[in-house]
Design a protein around this motif. Structure first.
Motif, PDB file in Angstrom:
ATOM      1  N   LEU A   1       0.836  -1.196   0.000  1.00 31.20           N
ATOM      2  CA  LEU A   1       0.000   0.000   0.000  1.00 31.20           C
ATOM      3  C   LEU A   1       0.873   1.248   0.000  1.00 31.20           C
ATOM      4  O   LEU A   1       1.970   1.252   0.557  1.00 31.20           O
ATOM      5  N   PRO A   2       0.411   2.340  -0.619  1.00 32.44           N
ATOM      6  CA  PRO A   2       1.158   3.601  -0.568  1.00 32.44           C
ATOM      7  C   PRO A   2       1.358   4.038   0.882  1.00 32.44           C
ATOM      8  O   PRO A   2       0.574   3.677   1.768  1.00 32.44           O
TER       9      PRO A   2
ATOM     10  N   GLY B   1      -6.227  23.768   1.846  1.00 35.53           N
ATOM     11  CA  GLY B   1      -6.350  22.329   1.632  1.00 35.53           C
ATOM     12  C   GLY B   1      -6.710  21.561   2.890  1.00 35.53           C
ATOM     13  O   GLY B   1      -6.715  22.106   4.002  1.00 35.53           O
ATOM     14  N   PRO B   2      -7.013  20.259   2.724  1.00 36.07           N
ATOM     15  CA  PRO B   2      -7.416  19.431   3.863  1.00 36.07           C
ATOM     16  C   PRO B   2      -6.256  19.142   4.807  1.00 36.07           C
ATOM     17  O   PRO B   2      -5.100  19.073   4.383  1.00 36.07           O
ATOM     18  N   PHE B   3      -6.587  18.983   6.087  1.00 30.07           N
ATOM     19  CA  PHE B   3      -5.570  18.608   7.068  1.00 30.07           C
ATOM     20  C   PHE B   3      -6.232  17.933   8.265  1.00 30.07           C
ATOM     21  O   PHE B   3      -7.446  18.030   8.472  1.00 30.07           O
ATOM     22  N   ARG B   4      -5.403  17.235   9.037  1.00 33.07           N
ATOM     23  CA  ARG B   4      -5.858  16.559  10.250  1.00 33.07           C
ATOM     24  C   ARG B   4      -4.884  16.855  11.382  1.00 33.07           C
ATOM     25  O   ARG B   4      -3.666  16.942  11.152  1.00 33.07           O
TER      26      ARG B   4
ATOM     27  N   VAL C   1       0.630  15.805  16.136  1.00 32.04           N
ATOM     28  CA  VAL C   1       1.128  15.714  14.767  1.00 32.04           C
ATOM     29  C   VAL C   1       0.041  16.239  13.842  1.00 32.04           C
ATOM     30  O   VAL C   1      -1.150  15.990  14.061  1.00 32.04           O
ATOM     31  N   VAL C   2       0.446  16.968  12.815  1.00 31.27           N
ATOM     32  CA  VAL C   2      -0.483  17.432  11.787  1.00 31.27           C
ATOM     33  C   VAL C   2      -0.203  16.678  10.499  1.00 31.27           C
ATOM     34  O   VAL C   2       0.956  16.475  10.124  1.00 31.27           O
ATOM     35  N   SER C   3      -1.256  16.245   9.847  1.00 29.19           N
ATOM     36  CA  SER C   3      -1.137  15.600   8.545  1.00 29.19           C
ATOM     37  C   SER C   3      -1.806  16.500   7.522  1.00 29.19           C
ATOM     38  O   SER C   3      -3.026  16.688   7.548  1.00 29.19           O
ATOM     39  N   ALA C   4      -0.994  17.106   6.650  1.00 29.77           N
ATOM     40  CA  ALA C   4      -1.515  17.993   5.606  1.00 29.77           C
ATOM     41  C   ALA C   4      -1.538  17.230   4.290  1.00 29.77           C
ATOM     42  O   ALA C   4      -0.531  16.661   3.882  1.00 29.77           O
TER      43      ALA C   4
ATOM     44  N   GLU D   1       0.186  12.334   2.121  1.00 32.22           N
ATOM     45  CA  GLU D   1       0.089  13.143   3.324  1.00 32.22           C
ATOM     46  C   GLU D   1       1.488  13.595   3.746  1.00 32.22           C
ATOM     47  O   GLU D   1       2.448  12.838   3.658  1.00 32.22           O
ATOM     48  N   HIS D   2       1.578  14.823   4.208  1.00 33.55           N
ATOM     49  CA  HIS D   2       2.834  15.352   4.714  1.00 33.55           C
ATOM     50  C   HIS D   2       2.678  15.566   6.215  1.00 33.55           C
ATOM     51  O   HIS D   2       1.804  16.317   6.653  1.00 33.55           O
ATOM     52  N   LEU D   3       3.511  14.915   7.027  1.00 32.19           N
ATOM     53  CA  LEU D   3       3.412  15.016   8.480  1.00 32.19           C
ATOM     54  C   LEU D   3       4.252  16.176   8.991  1.00 32.19           C
ATOM     55  O   LEU D   3       5.408  16.351   8.603  1.00 32.19           O
TER      56      LEU D   3
END
Length: 254
Positions: A64-65, A189-192, A202-205, A211-213
């Protein structure tokens, strides 16, 4: 594995004769790990081939990616999860057909079998919502997410039903940012945002290929501020659920 040995990153780096920053990038997933160093770490950590087998699994052609491997681990470890979706329904709430269409469009180079594996991986993440230790979720969606027809009206009606049902869960706060809102700070853009009990946030953009952590204090402060503004500008939960029902009814009338 390193912590089980009682070694620090600097000590491991010295044993492998690499810079501490170089080793740190391996642990944080910034720099890929070569087979040579995997063997060396397996020996150093006395993991009897466990690290090598994990590395081989993650580097299979059909693996998986990275985002599909990392997100479930973050979600399961988090006590609280805040998710902003300006474009699509977040993966934790996607129906199988919605997820399939989104993944087919996002990854047109994938073979059908690979797409199905990605759909299965995305749906497997949703089991977390039914578990006893599920994190508290705060979700803000743009109204365009509700009105953007993905696949067909039938697919969207099922997806809106799924969203409305999720909004009934007492551990989930679901808000919608109406089109009429003039103040829109989340257009980047979306983020978590993942909040943990015993480790830093931690932020996931999200970007086009994954996803970029982010974990720098200044980034965390910026995204926490951004999400607070989004929540304050969005409709309250009850009104958001009413809007979801309204959009669902409009699809029936088309």
């Amino acid at each position: 594995m390193r912590k089980n040995t009682g070694m620090t990153q600097a000590q491991v780096a010295k044993e492998l004769q690499v810079a501490p920053s170089y080793y740190s990038q391996w642990e944080n997933g910034v720099r890929p790990l070569s087979a040579e160093y995997v063997h060396a770490l397996d020996t150093l950590f006395k993991t009897s081939g466990g690290l090598l087998r994990l590395w081989q699994d993650l580097n299979r052609p059909d693996a998986l990616p990275p985002g599909f491997q990392e997100l479930p681990r973050l979600e399961r470890a988090a006590d609280r999860l805040r998710d902003y979706g300006p474009l699509l329904v977040p993966g934790l709430f996607q129906t199988p057909e919605y997820a399939r269409i989104v993944l087919e469009c996002e990854r047109p180079w994938e073979k059908d079998g690979a797409v199905e594996r990605l759909v299965e991986a995305r749906l497997a993440r949703q089991q977390l919502l039914e578990e006893e230790g599920a994190p508290l979720l705060a979700v803000v969606l743009d109204e365009g997410v509700l009105r953007r027809v993905v696949g067909s009206p039938e697919v969207m009606k099922e997806q809106l039903d799924r969203l409305h049902a999720a909004g009934q869960n007492r551990r989930i706060s679901l808000q919608v940012m109406p089109w009429a809102t003039r103040r829109r700070p989340g257009l980047t853009g979306p983020f978590r945002i993942y909040t943990f009990h015993e480790r830093p946030e931690v932020v996931s953009a999200e970007y086009a290929m994954g996803e970029h952590l982010l974990d720098r204090p200044e980034d965390l402060a910026a995204y926490n501020t951004l999400f607070s503004i989004l929540q304050s500008e969005a409709l309250p939960t009850a009104q958001s659920l009413d809007l979801i029902k309204k959009v669902r009814k409009e699809l029936d009338e088309q």
